[in-house]
Design an enzyme around this catalytic site. Structure first.
Site, short mmCIF file in Angstrom:
data_model
loop_
_atom_site.label_atom_id
_atom_site.label_comp_id
_atom_site.label_asym_id
_atom_site.label_seq_id
_atom_site.Cartn_x
_atom_site.Cartn_y
_atom_site.Cartn_z
N ARG A 154 0.83 -1.22 0.00
CA ARG A 154 0.00 0.00 0.00
C ARG A 154 0.86 1.26 0.00
O ARG A 154 0.68 2.16 -0.84
CB ARG A 154 -0.92 -0.01 1.23
CG ARG A 154 -2.08 -0.97 1.14
CD ARG A 154 -2.81 -1.04 2.46
NE ARG A 154 -1.97 -1.66 3.45
CZ ARG A 154 -2.17 -2.89 3.96
NH1 ARG A 154 -3.22 -3.58 3.59
NH2 ARG A 154 -1.34 -3.38 4.85
N ILE A 155 1.80 1.36 0.96
CA ILE A 155 2.57 2.61 1.10
C ILE A 155 3.58 2.73 -0.05
O ILE A 155 3.72 3.81 -0.65
CB ILE A 155 3.25 2.68 2.48
CG1 ILE A 155 2.18 2.67 3.58
CG2 ILE A 155 4.12 3.93 2.59
CD1 ILE A 155 2.72 2.49 4.99
N THR A 222 10.94 4.72 6.12
CA THR A 222 9.72 5.04 6.88
C THR A 222 9.00 3.75 7.26
O THR A 222 7.81 3.77 7.55
CB THR A 222 8.75 5.93 6.07
OG1 THR A 222 8.45 5.27 4.84
CG2 THR A 222 9.33 7.30 5.79
N ARG A 224 10.30 0.27 9.32
CA ARG A 224 10.62 -0.02 10.72
C ARG A 224 12.14 0.02 10.85
O ARG A 224 12.86 -0.47 9.96
CB ARG A 224 10.12 -1.42 11.14
CG ARG A 224 8.63 -1.51 11.39
CD ARG A 224 8.20 -0.83 12.70
NE ARG A 224 6.77 -0.99 12.98
CZ ARG A 224 5.81 -0.16 12.60
NH1 ARG A 224 6.12 0.94 11.91
NH2 ARG A 224 4.55 -0.38 12.92
N GLU A 253 14.51 2.58 19.05
CA GLU A 253 13.52 3.64 19.21
C GLU A 253 13.07 3.64 20.66
O GLU A 253 12.74 2.57 21.17
CB GLU A 253 12.29 3.41 18.32
CG GLU A 253 12.47 3.98 16.94
CD GLU A 253 11.22 3.84 16.07
OE1 GLU A 253 10.10 3.81 16.64
OE2 GLU A 253 11.37 3.74 14.86
N HIS A 272 9.58 8.90 14.33
CA HIS A 272 8.49 8.00 13.91
C HIS A 272 7.18 8.77 13.71
O HIS A 272 6.20 8.56 14.42
CB HIS A 272 8.33 6.88 14.94
CG HIS A 272 7.70 5.64 14.34
ND1 HIS A 272 8.07 4.38 14.70
CD2 HIS A 272 6.70 5.48 13.42
CE1 HIS A 272 7.34 3.49 14.03
NE2 HIS A 272 6.51 4.15 13.24
P1 NAP Z 1 1.73 -3.77 2.92
O1 NAP Z 1 0.64 -3.20 2.08
O2 NAP Z 1 1.53 -5.09 3.57
O3 NAP Z 1 3.06 -3.79 2.04
C1 NAP Z 1 4.24 -4.40 2.44
C2 NAP Z 1 5.00 -4.82 1.22
O4 NAP Z 1 6.25 -5.39 1.63
C3 NAP Z 1 4.31 -5.85 0.35
O5 NAP Z 1 4.33 -5.38 -0.96
C4 NAP Z 1 5.14 -7.10 0.50
O6 NAP Z 1 5.09 -7.78 -0.74
C5 NAP Z 1 6.51 -6.53 0.80
N1 NAP Z 1 7.40 -7.44 1.50
C6 NAP Z 1 7.14 -8.22 2.58
N2 NAP Z 1 8.22 -8.94 2.91
C7 NAP Z 1 9.18 -8.60 2.02
C8 NAP Z 1 10.51 -9.02 1.84
N3 NAP Z 1 11.07 -9.94 2.63
N4 NAP Z 1 11.23 -8.44 0.82
C9 NAP Z 1 10.67 -7.54 0.01
N5 NAP Z 1 9.40 -7.10 0.15
C10 NAP Z 1 8.67 -7.63 1.13
O7 NAP Z 1 2.10 -2.77 4.12
P2 NAP Z 1 1.97 -1.18 4.14
O8 NAP Z 1 0.63 -0.78 4.63
O9 NAP Z 1 2.47 -0.64 2.85
O10 NAP Z 1 3.00 -0.87 5.33
C11 NAP Z 1 4.35 -1.27 5.23
C12 NAP Z 1 5.05 -1.08 6.56
O11 NAP Z 1 5.26 0.31 6.78
C13 NAP Z 1 4.24 -1.54 7.78
O12 NAP Z 1 4.40 -2.92 8.02
C14 NAP Z 1 4.82 -0.69 8.90
O13 NAP Z 1 5.83 -1.40 9.59
C15 NAP Z 1 5.42 0.51 8.18
N6 NAP Z 1 4.73 1.75 8.53
C16 NAP Z 1 5.42 2.76 9.12
C17 NAP Z 1 4.79 3.95 9.43
C18 NAP Z 1 5.53 5.07 10.08
O14 NAP Z 1 4.97 5.73 10.94
N7 NAP Z 1 6.76 5.35 9.70
C19 NAP Z 1 3.43 4.12 9.14
C20 NAP Z 1 2.76 3.08 8.52
C21 NAP Z 1 3.41 1.90 8.22
P3 NAP Z 1 5.34 -9.35 -0.87
O15 NAP Z 1 4.45 -10.01 0.14
O16 NAP Z 1 5.00 -9.63 -2.28
O17 NAP Z 1 6.79 -9.52 -0.60
#
Ligand code: NAP
Length: 306
Positions: A154-155, A222, A224, A253, A272
């Site tokens: 998503r992000i 952005t 973890r 953190e 964060h």
């Molecule tokens: P999401 O929609 O689940 O996307 C995560 C992506 O990572 C998926 O495309 C997944 O694809 C990929 N992925 C998983 N394991 C991987 C690996 N080993 N190597 C390469 N790609 C991999 O999650 P999201 O909503 O975008 O959020 C992502 C992360 O951002 C969250 O889990 C959270 O920790 C972090 N976040 C941080 C903040 C902040 O305040 N800074 C805010 C929101 C979220 P595949 O399954 O195809 O690999």
């Protein structure tokens, strides 16, 4: 039912929770210490933790009445999801509502580190601005740059969508597609990390990954903190192996002010703030409360991880 919420949340969502359950909200600014959390477990039936609260197997085992866990975050790396699932306890999260705010911040960090926003601000405040200079604080353009998005969910996709407006060349990688990680690291002018923190992604950006990046490239995280190896990043920045980094998330953190990372050059650090807008945090609170209310009713959560 007995519900424990580990911090006050913005907006009116907690009032809805109080309307149906007996809710205790931890009143402090800092997270409840482990012993305070453990002390509530014998009675608690609903738990609404933040990413700063470790909901591990020990904590879950100490809560025999626990029926639902609703994390106030999309990432659930602070929750032992398998231990919860083994007990049939649903775990909820808050995907989607924070996507755009986090993607905005990732782009802000690319521009910020590439164009020396914090260094320029500090330069003015220190009284060092004497004249317009042809080579003062030269940076690298985001427009037209090659940007590598690691984790194209998503992000990551929301970041890519924004960068179309900057006419960037976009590369992405995830387990299900895109270019190989090595290629992305070698070709990108900005590398932006958007994977969840899992055993597989912990330390994904290590010394070898940083060594593949161009000396003119920037790393933005952005996702973890532990997805990036902090020691390796310090070394790479000090050696000028990459041009800079911008981190919304760090390992550890919070980052102590005397941590060696703070002294590294060409680095922007934020506490964060990915989802930290009024509207987004209120939507997260609503979603977390909706998840908990559903879980306590024994219904599927609107956003359930397991
Ligand atoms: P999401 O929609 O689940 O996307 C995560 C992506 O990572 C998926 O495309 C997944 O694809 C990929 N992925 C998983 N394991 C991987 C690996 N080993 N190597 C390469 N790609 C991999 O999650 P999201 O909503 O975008 O959020 C992502 C992360 O951002 C969250 O889990 C959270 O920790 C972090 N976040 C941080 C903040 C902040 O305040 N800074 C805010 C929101 C979220 P595949 O399954 O195809 O690999």
């Amino acid at each position: 039912m007995q519900v424990f919420v580990t911090r006050n949340l913005p907006g009116g969502a907690l009032d809805r929770l109080r309307g149906e359950h007996d809710v205790e909200v931890w009143p402090e600014r800092l997270p409840p210490p482990r012993e305070e959390l453990m002390a509530r477990m014998p009675e608690v039936e609903g738990l609404l933790p933040l990413l700063t609260d470790r909901v591990d197997a020990e904590l879950i085992a100490a809560a025999p009445r626990l029926r639902a866990i609703s994390n106030f975050a999309v990432g659930v790396d602070n929750v032992d999801v398998e231990a919860a699932a083994a007990r049939g306890i649903p775990v909820g999260n808050t995907p989607g509502v924070l996507t755009d705010s986090t993607a905005d911040l990732a782009v802000a960090l690319m521009l910020g580190v590439g164009r020396h926003l914090t260094a320029g601000d500090a330069f003015v405040r220190r009284g060092e601005w004497k004249t317009w200079e042809p080579d003062l604080l030269l940076g690298h353009d985001l427009h037209g740059a090659t940007v590598g998005v690691i984790g194209f969910g998503r992000i990551g996709q929301a970041v890519a969508q924004r960068l179309e407006g900057f006419e960037c060349e976009l590369l992405h990688t995830s387990r299900s597609g895109g270019v190989p990680l090595e290629e992305l690291l070698e070709r990108s002018d900005f590398v932006s990390v958007h994977t969840p923190l899992t055993p597989e992604t912990r330390g994904l950006i290590d010394a070898a990954a940083l060594a593949r990046m161009k000396p003119t490239a920037y790393l933005v995280n952005t996702a973890r903190g532990p997805v990036v190896d902090t020691g390796a990043l310090i070394d790479a920045l000090q050696a000028g192996q990459i041009a800079g980094a911008a981190l919304d998330v760090t390992d550890p953190e919070p980052l102590p002010a005397d941590h060696p990372l703070v002294q590294a050059p060409n680095l922007i650090l934020l506490p964060h703030l990915g989802s930290a807008t009024h509207a987004t945090r209120e939507r997260m609170a609503d979603m977390a409360v909706d998840n908990l209310l559903a879980g306590l009713r024994g219904e599927p959560m609107p956003n359930q991880v397991t």
